[in-house]
Design a protein around this motif. Structure first.
Motif, PDB file in Angstrom:
ATOM      1  N   VAL A   1       0.393  22.104   4.550  1.00 30.63           N
ATOM      2  CA  VAL A   1       1.241  22.612   3.471  1.00 30.63           C
ATOM      3  C   VAL A   1       0.969  21.779   2.230  1.00 30.63           C
ATOM      4  N   ASN A   2       1.380  22.267   1.081  1.00 28.69           N
ATOM      5  CA  ASN A   2       1.126  21.586  -0.182  1.00 28.69           C
ATOM      6  C   ASN A   2       2.085  20.395  -0.335  1.00 28.69           C
ATOM      7  N   PRO A   3       1.577  19.151  -0.367  1.00 32.25           N
ATOM      8  CA  PRO A   3       2.473  17.999  -0.482  1.00 32.25           C
ATOM      9  C   PRO A   3       3.282  17.985  -1.781  1.00 32.25           C
ATOM     10  N   LEU A   4       2.728  18.581  -2.851  1.00 27.82           N
ATOM     11  CA  LEU A   4       3.419  18.535  -4.137  1.00 27.82           C
ATOM     12  C   LEU A   4       4.762  19.264  -4.097  1.00 27.82           C
ATOM     13  N   GLN A   5       4.941  20.164  -3.135  1.00 33.63           N
ATOM     14  CA  GLN A   5       6.203  20.890  -3.046  1.00 33.63           C
ATOM     15  C   GLN A   5       7.347  19.990  -2.605  1.00 33.63           C
ATOM     16  N   TYR A   6       7.012  18.851  -1.999  1.00 33.28           N
ATOM     17  CA  TYR A   6       8.049  18.012  -1.408  1.00 33.28           C
ATOM     18  C   TYR A   6       8.149  16.647  -2.067  1.00 33.28           C
ATOM     19  N   LEU A   7       7.481  16.464  -3.195  1.00 29.53           N
ATOM     20  CA  LEU A   7       7.610  15.198  -3.906  1.00 29.53           C
ATOM     21  C   LEU A   7       9.019  15.040  -4.438  1.00 29.53           C
ATOM     22  N   ARG A   8       9.524  13.835  -4.357  1.00 28.09           N
ATOM     23  CA  ARG A   8      10.889  13.575  -4.830  1.00 28.09           C
ATOM     24  C   ARG A   8      10.923  13.595  -6.348  1.00 28.09           C
TER      25      ARG A   8
ATOM     26  N   GLY B   1      10.856  16.363  13.259  1.00 22.51           N
ATOM     27  CA  GLY B   1      10.819  17.816  13.125  1.00 22.51           C
ATOM     28  C   GLY B   1       9.443  18.432  13.128  1.00 22.51           C
ATOM     29  N   GLY B   2       8.451  17.758  13.704  1.00 21.98           N
ATOM     30  CA  GLY B   2       7.119  18.346  13.789  1.00 21.98           C
ATOM     31  C   GLY B   2       6.268  18.179  12.547  1.00 21.98           C
ATOM     32  N   TRP B   3       6.671  17.303  11.625  1.00 22.40           N
ATOM     33  CA  TRP B   3       5.894  17.043  10.430  1.00 22.40           C
ATOM     34  C   TRP B   3       4.940  15.871  10.665  1.00 22.40           C
ATOM     35  N   THR B   4       3.764  15.962  10.057  1.00 25.68           N
ATOM     36  CA  THR B   4       2.746  14.921  10.185  1.00 25.68           C
ATOM     37  C   THR B   4       2.073  14.715   8.837  1.00 25.68           C
ATOM     38  N   SER B   5       1.820  13.471   8.486  1.00 26.39           N
ATOM     39  CA  SER B   5       1.059  13.177   7.268  1.00 26.39           C
ATOM     40  C   SER B   5      -0.200  12.400   7.638  1.00 26.39           C
ATOM     41  N   LEU B   6      -1.251  12.657   6.906  1.00 25.35           N
ATOM     42  CA  LEU B   6      -2.552  12.048   7.157  1.00 25.35           C
ATOM     43  C   LEU B   6      -3.052  11.434   5.858  1.00 25.35           C
TER      44      LEU B   6
ATOM     45  N   PRO C   1      13.946  20.188   8.147  1.00 22.75           N
ATOM     46  CA  PRO C   1      13.661  19.858   6.741  1.00 22.75           C
ATOM     47  C   PRO C   1      12.404  19.009   6.629  1.00 22.75           C
ATOM     48  N   PRO C   2      11.766  19.020   5.472  1.00 22.33           N
ATOM     49  CA  PRO C   2      10.591  18.173   5.269  1.00 22.33           C
ATOM     50  C   PRO C   2      10.990  16.710   5.228  1.00 22.33           C
ATOM     51  N   PRO C   3      10.045  15.789   5.315  1.00 23.44           N
ATOM     52  CA  PRO C   3      10.381  14.364   5.249  1.00 23.44           C
ATOM     53  C   PRO C   3      11.121  14.028   3.962  1.00 23.44           C
ATOM     54  N   ARG C   4      12.131  13.199   4.086  1.00 23.87           N
ATOM     55  CA  ARG C   4      12.925  12.818   2.912  1.00 23.87           C
ATOM     56  C   ARG C   4      12.146  11.846   2.039  1.00 23.87           C
ATOM     57  N   ASP C   5      12.405  11.922   0.751  1.00 25.64           N
ATOM     58  CA  ASP C   5      11.804  10.995  -0.215  1.00 25.64           C
ATOM     59  C   ASP C   5      10.284  10.947  -0.089  1.00 25.64           C
ATOM     60  N   PHE C   6       9.662  12.090   0.069  1.00 26.56           N
ATOM     61  CA  PHE C   6       8.206  12.136   0.199  1.00 26.56           C
ATOM     62  C   PHE C   6       7.562  11.707  -1.116  1.00 26.56           C
TER      63      PHE C   6
END
Length: 410
Positions: free
Chosen positions: A403-410, A356-361, A289-294
């Protein structure tokens, strides 16, 4: 008729005097950097939404800090809650600036309308005053027939209601201008209060971060070695994508090492052990899953969206935001700092590894307040934005793929 004329004359004269006094602002205008008039409404809506979200995050993080049993978890939640309060104050300042811009814009429109009516209203007041003071007998002795005087009086009798109506309209315009001036003054006071709260919360966060640094000095040896390794990787990488890839390889290796089995089992227990080929492999990004509470790391207007064309002609691999100068920058989600510092061509950046292999910059920082190896939660303070002409970019990658960060905004 004469009494009514005198009353209208007095009212018109009062409006003319008020018009003359209302042209300049009655209060000294404070030196506040206003927004562009066309952007004020959009900025007001955006800042109001950001303030509400920041307030909600601060309340949630404060509750988590109170419920935490470990000191490190409690301190991290307290720092994140303070950072959210700082972002709330920043949004409140933007709200006040937008309201002040709108009030000044509307006040200028009212002033322009009053300016157009100032001269004819003053002339009308002077003429009415002259007519009201001149006796009818004296008018009869002047050249011309009494018929002309009667005609003028008849015209005035028909004009008086119109004059009264227009005078009432001018008074309403003046009242509107005074109300707008009061709104502007209230916006300035709100801005000053938000700025005071911002300074206080920044001081509280600085004190808390100082406590964190003192408490973690004994555990800095391994972190310093890891920071040196990250700097060496930065020198080897050809570009920012290469740096993220190298850091991802190191993170994958670290996860593989952590997933290795423990001590070798005794021979009698070998049958119960899994064969090497059946050992669970590290979870892939496709199933993780993507990072929680992004969340976005900073507040501000969006300059470029994910996939938009950049000046180079290539598609943007993240979001580009325009924050205020020295705006608070926070971690977009829970993770571990893999790189923190200056990187060629990008200023100061922070790279965070998530599960899970996710990275933010995050790029565009004027000051970095975290170090390699630090564990952060969503909302943990990372530093301050440069602001001005230097935007902040946020990229989210899944196994190195943007990937598009807006897809995972809380």
């Amino acid at each position: 008729m004469r009494g009514r004329l005198i009353l209208i004359c007095v009212a018109t004269l009062g409006v003319a005097t008020a018009l003359a006094l209302a042209m300049p602002d009655s209060r000294a205008a404070p030196s506040v950097a206003l927004l562009e008039a066309d952007d004020a409404e959009a900025a007001l809506k955006r800042a109001t939404r950001e303030s509400q979200l920041a307030e909600t995050r601060a309340a949630r993080l404060s509750a988590e800090a109170e419920a935490a049993t470990e000191a490190a978890t409690r301190t991290a939640s307290e720092a994140a809650a303070l950072a959210a309060r700082i972002q709330q104050s920043e949004a409140d300042i933007e709200i006040a600036r937008a309201r002040l811009t709108i009030a000044r814009q509307q006040r200028a429109a009212v002033t322009a309308r009053l300016a157009a009516k100032r001269v004819p209203t003053a002339r009308l007041a002077a003429a009415l005053q002259t007519v009201a003071r001149r006796p009818l007998a004296l008018s009869a002795l002047q050249p011309g027939s009494l018929k002309d005087v009667v005609h003028v009086r008849a015209v005035l009798d028909g004009a008086v209601p119109q004059i009264a109506a227009r005078t009432a309209g001018l008074k309403a315009e003046l009242d509107r201008g005074r109300a707008l001036e009061a709104q502007a003054a209230a916006a300035v006071e709100q801005m000053r209060g938000s700025e005071a709260a911002l300074r206080q919360r920044r001081a509280q966060l600085a004190a808390l971060e100082q406590q964190q640094r003192i408490a973690s000095r004994t555990a800095r040896g391994a972190a310093l070695r890891e920071a040196e390794r990250a700097l060496a990787l930065a020198e080897e990488a050809r570009d920012l994508d290469g740096l993220v890839d190298k850091l991802g390889e190191v993170a994958a290796l670290r996860q593989e090492l952590a997933a290795l089995p423990g001590p070798v089992l005794r021979p009698e227990n070998l049958a119960a052990a899994l064969p090497p080929e059946a050992a669970p492999a590290p979870s892939s990004a496709a199933s993780s899953p993507p990072p929680r509470d992004f969340q976005l790391p900073v507040q501000g207007r969006t300059l470029a969206g994910f996939g938009s064309k950049r000046a180079s002609g290539l598609a943007a691999t993240g979001l580009t935001l325009a924050p205020a100068k020295d705006a608070q920058v926070v971690a977009p989600a829970r993770g571990r700092v893999a790189f923190a510092g200056a990187y060629r061509g990008f200023g100061r950046i922070v790279i965070i590894e998530h599960d899970g292999g996710w990275t933010s910059l995050v790029t565009g920082l004027a000051m970095v307040e975290v170090a390699v190896g630090d564990s952060v939660i969503g909302g943990s303070p990372l530093g301050r934005a440069t602001g001005g002409t230097e935007p902040v970019t946020i990229e989210l990658r899944q196994d190195g793929k943007p990937v598009n960060p807006l897809q995972y905004l809380r």
